[in-house]
Motif scaffolding. Structure first.
Motif, PDB file in Angstrom:
ATOM      1  N   VAL A 169       4.051  17.379 -10.144  1.00 30.08           N
ATOM      2  CA  VAL A 169       3.056  16.963  -9.003  1.00 30.08           C
ATOM      3  C   VAL A 169       2.256  16.042  -9.655  1.00 30.08           C
ATOM      4  CG1 VAL A 169       1.294  17.577  -7.762  1.00 30.08           C
ATOM      5  CG2 VAL A 169       3.107  19.270  -7.857  1.00 30.08           C
ATOM      6  N   SER A 172       4.042  12.864 -10.041  1.00 34.32           N
ATOM      7  CA  SER A 172       4.222  11.958  -8.472  1.00 34.32           C
ATOM      8  C   SER A 172       3.095  11.417  -8.049  1.00 34.32           C
ATOM      9  CB  SER A 172       4.748  13.326  -7.590  1.00 34.32           C
ATOM     10  OG  SER A 172       5.818  13.888  -7.794  1.00 34.32           O
ATOM     11  N   VAL A 173       1.820  12.155  -8.607  1.00 33.55           N
ATOM     12  CA  VAL A 173       0.651  11.272  -8.078  1.00 33.55           C
ATOM     13  C   VAL A 173       0.201  10.312  -8.866  1.00 33.55           C
ATOM     14  CG1 VAL A 173      -1.760  11.669  -7.918  1.00 33.55           C
ATOM     15  CG2 VAL A 173      -0.238  13.573  -7.271  1.00 33.55           C
ATOM     16  N   SER A 176       4.538   7.885 -10.651  1.00 33.99           N
ATOM     17  CA  SER A 176       5.644   7.679  -9.877  1.00 33.99           C
ATOM     18  C   SER A 176       5.848   6.177  -9.363  1.00 33.99           C
ATOM     19  CB  SER A 176       5.830   8.755  -8.893  1.00 33.99           C
ATOM     20  OG  SER A 176       4.667   8.620  -7.821  1.00 33.99           O
ATOM     21  N   HIS A 178       6.326   5.659  -6.187  1.00 33.43           N
ATOM     22  CA  HIS A 178       5.603   5.698  -5.090  1.00 33.43           C
ATOM     23  C   HIS A 178       4.276   5.140  -5.093  1.00 33.43           C
ATOM     24  CE1 HIS A 178       8.877   7.633  -3.057  1.00 33.43           C
ATOM     25  NE2 HIS A 178       8.651   8.870  -3.916  1.00 33.43           N
ATOM     26  N   SER A 179       3.543   5.700  -6.255  1.00 34.09           N
ATOM     27  CA  SER A 179       2.082   5.249  -6.451  1.00 34.09           C
ATOM     28  C   SER A 179       1.979   3.640  -6.511  1.00 34.09           C
ATOM     29  CB  SER A 179       1.452   5.963  -7.596  1.00 34.09           C
ATOM     30  OG  SER A 179      -0.110   5.613  -7.743  1.00 34.09           O
ATOM     31  N   LYS A 181       4.221   1.322  -6.271  1.00 34.33           N
ATOM     32  CA  LYS A 181       4.747   0.499  -4.856  1.00 34.33           C
ATOM     33  C   LYS A 181       3.508   0.289  -3.934  1.00 34.33           C
ATOM     34  CE  LYS A 181       8.678  -0.135  -1.953  1.00 34.33           C
ATOM     35  NZ  LYS A 181       9.957   0.494  -1.451  1.00 34.33           N
ATOM     36  N   LEU A 182       3.143   1.485  -3.797  1.00 33.61           N
ATOM     37  CA  LEU A 182       1.900   1.420  -2.684  1.00 33.61           C
ATOM     38  C   LEU A 182       0.726   0.544  -3.254  1.00 33.61           C
ATOM     39  CD1 LEU A 182       1.285   2.677   0.038  1.00 33.61           C
ATOM     40  CD2 LEU A 182       0.106   4.575  -1.166  1.00 33.61           C
ATOM     41  N   LEU A 185       1.887  -2.948  -2.846  1.00 33.03           N
ATOM     42  CA  LEU A 185       1.837  -3.298  -1.452  1.00 33.03           C
ATOM     43  C   LEU A 185       0.339  -3.420  -0.898  1.00 33.03           C
ATOM     44  CD1 LEU A 185       4.762  -0.973   0.249  1.00 33.03           C
ATOM     45  CD2 LEU A 185       4.560  -3.389  -0.079  1.00 33.03           C
ATOM     46  N   GLN A 188      -0.687  -6.933  -2.080  1.00 32.48           N
ATOM     47  CA  GLN A 188      -0.204  -8.030  -1.223  1.00 32.48           C
ATOM     48  C   GLN A 188      -0.851  -7.775   0.036  1.00 32.48           C
ATOM     49  OE1 GLN A 188       3.935  -7.352  -1.618  1.00 32.48           O
ATOM     50  NE2 GLN A 188       4.335  -7.903  -3.606  1.00 32.48           N
ATOM     51  N   ARG A 189      -0.951  -6.851   0.477  1.00 39.09           N
ATOM     52  CA  ARG A 189      -1.444  -6.880   2.014  1.00 39.09           C
ATOM     53  C   ARG A 189      -2.980  -7.613   2.051  1.00 39.09           C
ATOM     54  NH1 ARG A 189      -4.690  -3.734   4.943  1.00 39.09           N
ATOM     55  NH2 ARG A 189      -4.992  -2.200   3.296  1.00 39.09           N
ATOM     56  N   ALA A 192      -2.658 -11.067   1.516  1.00 34.59           N
ATOM     57  CA  ALA A 192      -2.263 -11.888   2.910  1.00 34.59           C
ATOM     58  C   ALA A 192      -3.464 -11.713   4.021  1.00 34.59           C
ATOM     59  CB  ALA A 192      -0.864 -10.909   3.422  1.00 34.59           C
ATOM     60  N   VAL A 193      -4.206 -10.869   4.215  1.00 32.24           N
ATOM     61  CA  VAL A 193      -5.132 -10.540   5.024  1.00 32.24           C
ATOM     62  C   VAL A 193      -6.189 -11.742   4.518  1.00 32.24           C
ATOM     63  CG1 VAL A 193      -7.132  -9.365   5.762  1.00 32.24           C
ATOM     64  CG2 VAL A 193      -5.021  -8.180   5.606  1.00 32.24           C
TER      65      VAL A 193
ATOM     66  N   GLN B  34       0.973 -15.741   7.697  1.00 35.17           N
ATOM     67  CA  GLN B  34       0.140 -14.613   7.035  1.00 35.17           C
ATOM     68  C   GLN B  34       0.192 -13.177   7.992  1.00 35.17           C
ATOM     69  OE1 GLN B  34      -1.079 -14.537   3.959  1.00 35.17           O
ATOM     70  NE2 GLN B  34      -0.214 -16.569   3.706  1.00 35.17           N
ATOM     71  N   ILE B  38       1.637  -9.678   6.906  1.00 34.35           N
ATOM     72  CA  ILE B  38       0.724  -8.472   6.751  1.00 34.35           C
ATOM     73  C   ILE B  38       1.572  -7.455   7.591  1.00 34.35           C
ATOM     74  CG2 ILE B  38      -1.369  -7.612   7.877  1.00 34.35           C
ATOM     75  CD1 ILE B  38      -2.687 -10.247   7.166  1.00 34.35           C
ATOM     76  N   LEU B  41       4.167  -6.021   5.101  1.00 36.94           N
ATOM     77  CA  LEU B  41       3.373  -5.195   4.082  1.00 36.94           C
ATOM     78  C   LEU B  41       3.170  -3.999   4.784  1.00 36.94           C
ATOM     79  CD1 LEU B  41       1.172  -7.888   2.211  1.00 36.94           C
ATOM     80  CD2 LEU B  41       3.236  -6.794   1.380  1.00 36.94           C
ATOM     81  N   GLU B  48       6.020   3.594   2.434  1.00 36.50           N
ATOM     82  CA  GLU B  48       5.649   4.562   1.547  1.00 36.50           C
ATOM     83  C   GLU B  48       4.689   5.483   1.638  1.00 36.50           C
ATOM     84  OE1 GLU B  48       5.894   4.402  -2.657  1.00 36.50           O
ATOM     85  OE2 GLU B  48       6.889   3.092  -1.319  1.00 36.50           O
ATOM     86  N   TRP B  52       5.120   9.462   0.538  1.00 43.15           N
ATOM     87  CA  TRP B  52       4.002  10.238   0.025  1.00 43.15           C
ATOM     88  C   TRP B  52       3.824  11.478   0.670  1.00 43.15           C
ATOM     89  CZ3 TRP B  52       1.099  10.749  -3.949  1.00 43.15           C
ATOM     90  CH2 TRP B  52       0.947   9.649  -4.782  1.00 43.15           C
ATOM     91  N   GLU B  55       6.542  13.564  -0.464  1.00 44.02           N
ATOM     92  CA  GLU B  55       5.971  14.058  -1.662  1.00 44.02           C
ATOM     93  C   GLU B  55       4.890  15.080  -1.699  1.00 44.02           C
ATOM     94  OE1 GLU B  55       7.007  13.179  -5.850  1.00 44.02           O
ATOM     95  OE2 GLU B  55       7.682  12.154  -4.210  1.00 44.02           O
ATOM     96  N   MET B  59       4.883  18.977  -3.157  1.00 42.56           N
ATOM     97  CA  MET B  59       4.063  19.520  -4.026  1.00 42.56           C
ATOM     98  C   MET B  59       3.458  20.682  -3.293  1.00 42.56           C
ATOM     99  SD  MET B  59       1.893  16.181  -5.140  1.00 42.56           S
ATOM    100  CE  MET B  59       2.749  14.441  -5.783  1.00 42.56           C
TER     101      MET B  59
END
Lengths: 217, 74
Positions: A169, A172-173, A176, A178-179, A181-182, A185, A188-189, A192-193, B34, B38, B41, B48, B52, B55, B59
């Protein structure tokens, strides 16, 4: 010749004469008559030059003519004296064991001797042997400690599973894919904003400039 | 009527305004790009977050197993 050889010769000669006297040849004639069971077969005569001893005077029973029965005393057969030992209570004697026979003491050859396995009642029904434990007798508190140590082992085993799951666990938290990549992202977001907001601000400023130019405010 | 009135604008201003409108269109295009980025993304983030969610479900099952194991051993 020495003295011993002389004594041996005298003894051997006297024994031969005794044997010839005690074992006379079988009577001749009346072959149809049955032999007595006590008659021993005559010994083989090898020395023909030796004089045949005279037959002893034997009594002829009445009613039998020409076929005298000769009763020759048989040599005593050596028999071992059996010791009779009273058996202990509840046990069988060897005479009661089936298949047990007395040994015959005829012409015994050493090579013919065979040993017979005798199963006594004790061997058939062996008594249970009391076995004592090698460990000392555990008193009650020590036994409780032993039981609790077993539970400790089970708990330790479960704790190993728990730690394994908790580690998964935690992996994973925190670490991992997922963490990461998120988070990437999200960065990046956010960028972009931010760029989008810049474009909107530029558009607003451009419109203001157009308005200024057009209406000369 | 105001609509019938003729508005006179200098040629220089007219050219500036035309230039500003072109710039405005370019920034609008960038803002559109953009916004598409967005959206992409956000789609990745949704996927994702869904991962989670799975996941976290795993858990939760593991923690439930731990709780059951501990309750059995107690």
């Amino acid at each position: 010749m020495g003295f011993l050889d002389t004594v041996k010769g005298v003894f051997s000669k006297s024994s031969q004469q005794r044997q010839q006297k005690t074992l006379p040849p079988p009577p001749m004639g009346n072959l149809g008559a049955p032999y007595s069971e006590e008659i021993v077969p005559p010994p083989k005569v090898t020395d023909f030059d030796e004089e045949i001893p005279e037959l002893p005077d034997l009594e002829i029973p009445e009613g039998v003519e020409g076929s005298p029965r000769v009763s020759v005393p048989t040599p005593p057969i050596p028999r071992p004296k059996s010791k009779v030992v009273p058996p202990p209570q509840g046990q069988e004697t060897l005479d009661e064991v089936p298949g047990e026979t007395e040994p015959e003491w005829g012409d015994v050859n050493i090579s013919d001797i065979s040993f017979q396995k005798i199963e006594t009642s004790k061997l058939k029904n062996p008594e249970p042997v009391e076995t004592k434990p090698h460990f000392p007798v555990i008193s009650e508190p020590v036994q409780l400690t032993y039981v609790s140590s077993g539970q400790e082992y089970i708990r330790e085993f479960a704790f190993m599973h728990i730690m394994k799951n908790l580690k998964e666990v935690q992996t994973s938290v925190s670490g991992s894919k997922h963490s990461g990549k998120l988070s990437r992202l999200d960065e990046q977001r956010q960028a972009a904003v931010g760029e989008f907001r810049k474009e909107l601000k530029t558009i607003f400023e451009t419109l203001e400039e157009i308005d200024k130019i057009a209406f000369k405010r | 009527m105001a609509e019938d009135k003729t508005v006179f604008i200098k040629v220089d201003d007219y050219e500036k305004i035309i230039s500003k409108v072109k710039t405005l269109n370019q920034h609008l295009q960038k803002a559109r790009e953009q916004l598409a980025l967005i959206k992409d993304l956000k789609r990745d983030e949704d996927a994702e977050i869904l991962d989670w969610d799975k996941e976290l479900e795993t858990m939760s099952q593991k923690v439930e197993f731990i709780t059951e194991t501990m309750s059995k051993q107690a």
